[in-house]
Design an enzyme around this catalytic site. Structure first.
Site, mmCIF file in Angstrom:
data_model
loop_
_atom_site.group_PDB
_atom_site.id
_atom_site.type_symbol
_atom_site.label_atom_id
_atom_site.label_comp_id
_atom_site.label_asym_id
_atom_site.label_seq_id
_atom_site.Cartn_x
_atom_site.Cartn_y
_atom_site.Cartn_z
ATOM 1 N N ASP A 107 0.868 -1.192 -0.032
ATOM 2 C CA ASP A 107 0.184 0.037 0.063
ATOM 3 C C ASP A 107 1.067 1.187 0.013
ATOM 4 O O ASP A 107 1.244 1.731 -0.872
ATOM 5 C CB ASP A 107 -0.958 -0.007 1.268
ATOM 6 C CG ASP A 107 -1.793 1.128 1.642
ATOM 7 O OD1 ASP A 107 -2.335 1.514 0.274
ATOM 8 O OD2 ASP A 107 -2.357 1.329 2.642
ATOM 9 N N VAL A 157 -9.221 -3.226 -0.194
ATOM 10 C CA VAL A 157 -9.716 -4.466 -0.437
ATOM 11 C C VAL A 157 -9.359 -5.517 0.577
ATOM 12 O O VAL A 157 -8.479 -5.456 1.449
ATOM 13 C CB VAL A 157 -8.655 -4.959 -2.021
ATOM 14 C CG1 VAL A 157 -8.836 -4.270 -3.115
ATOM 15 C CG2 VAL A 157 -7.286 -5.043 -1.590
HETATM 16 P P1 IMP Z 1 1.972 -0.471 3.687
HETATM 17 O O1 IMP Z 1 1.041 0.645 3.761
HETATM 18 O O2 IMP Z 1 2.426 -0.839 2.381
HETATM 19 O O3 IMP Z 1 2.945 -0.748 4.626
HETATM 20 O O4 IMP Z 1 0.963 -1.893 4.172
HETATM 21 C C1 IMP Z 1 0.953 -2.508 5.333
HETATM 22 C C2 IMP Z 1 0.017 -3.544 5.549
HETATM 23 O O5 IMP Z 1 -1.411 -2.910 5.618
HETATM 24 C C3 IMP Z 1 -0.275 -4.468 4.548
HETATM 25 O O6 IMP Z 1 0.795 -5.444 4.610
HETATM 26 C C4 IMP Z 1 -1.790 -5.107 4.842
HETATM 27 O O7 IMP Z 1 -1.495 -6.082 5.967
HETATM 28 C C5 IMP Z 1 -2.395 -3.649 5.141
HETATM 29 N N1 IMP Z 1 -3.385 -3.202 3.985
HETATM 30 C C6 IMP Z 1 -2.696 -2.071 3.133
HETATM 31 N N2 IMP Z 1 -3.753 -2.055 2.358
HETATM 32 C C7 IMP Z 1 -4.680 -2.820 2.366
HETATM 33 C C8 IMP Z 1 -5.887 -3.230 1.901
HETATM 34 O O8 IMP Z 1 -6.504 -2.604 1.014
HETATM 35 N N3 IMP Z 1 -6.787 -4.339 2.518
HETATM 36 C C9 IMP Z 1 -6.350 -4.971 3.571
HETATM 37 N N4 IMP Z 1 -4.996 -4.589 4.072
HETATM 38 C C10 IMP Z 1 -4.274 -3.551 3.597
#
Ligand code: IMP
Ligand code: MG
Length: 183
Positions: A107, A157
């Site tokens: 994300d 999602v």
């Molecule tokens: P980051 O923002 O890339 O550090 O993402 C961290 C974590 O947030 C991911 O590994 C997921 O566990 C969770 N995450 C981010 N986007 C989503 C989404 O759209 N749905 C569910 N979990 C999410």
């Protein structure tokens, strides 16, 4: 369960179980080709990556070691905070090993950017990232991701390991969560 069991909680189904299965197979085939003749450790990030790790490992037609990390990005709900804490570290010493981190979604990129530099400091032979999904518009940290299943719009999602407040992880498909569920 599948989309029919959570009917109006989803705006749409983005990827069906069959499409996911095919995509994970493609990623596994690429990894297999790239690491031919080399020892390989795949590291799954709990808890979201459980499904993709299980399917990825079984799609490989070679030996692979599996280990797990759990990290907290200090957020609950639908936003990542970027402050990362290790809740469960690897059981494996990765020095001299080829490592592929397997995650279900990138994300903001904050978690994996932090994790990659953390693992890189342990003197592995190499560290690469494999993610089933990526949201390019949400990315805040530039990270080098070698294996990406699909780029998706910046929407929340669920399914196939992805949760909202610990629910929907066992949904077979991946779908966009309807705003009425989290607002
Ligand atoms: P980051 O923002 O890339 O550090 O993402 C961290 C974590 O947030 C991911 O590994 C997921 O566990 C969770 N995450 C981010 N986007 C989503 C989404 O759209 N749905 C569910 N979990 C999410
Ligand atoms: Mg995750």
């Amino acid at each position: 369960m599948d989309a029919a069991h959570v009917d109006d909680d989803l705006v749409n189904v983005l990827f069906t179980e069959a499409q996911i299965h095919e995509k994970v197979g493609e990623l596994a085939a690429r990894i297999e080709a790239d690491y031919e003749g080399q020892d390989l450790l795949i590291v799954g990030i709990l808890r979201g990556a459980v499904m993709v790790m299980a399917d990825m490992a079984r799609a490989l037609t070679r030996h692979v070691e599996m280990d797990w990390m759990a990290v907290s990005s200090y957020g609950s709900g639908t936003k990542s905070s970027g402050v990362v804490r290790i809740l469960k570290d690897l059981d494996t010493d990765i020095s001299g090993r080829h490592v592929v981190i397997v995650d279900e979604i990138i994300d903001t990129g904050l978690t994996l950017s932090w994790l990659t530099s953390n693992l890189s400091s342990r003197n592995p032979a190499s560290v690469e990232i494999c993610t089933l999904l990526r949201k390019p518009e949400a990315q805040q940290m530039p990270i080098d991701v070698k294996y990406v299943g699909w780029d998706i719009p910046n929407e929340f999602v669920v399914g196939y390991g992805l949760d909202y407040r610990e629910r929907y992880r066992n949904l077979r498909d991946i779908g966009t969560l309807a705003p009425h569920v989290y607002s």
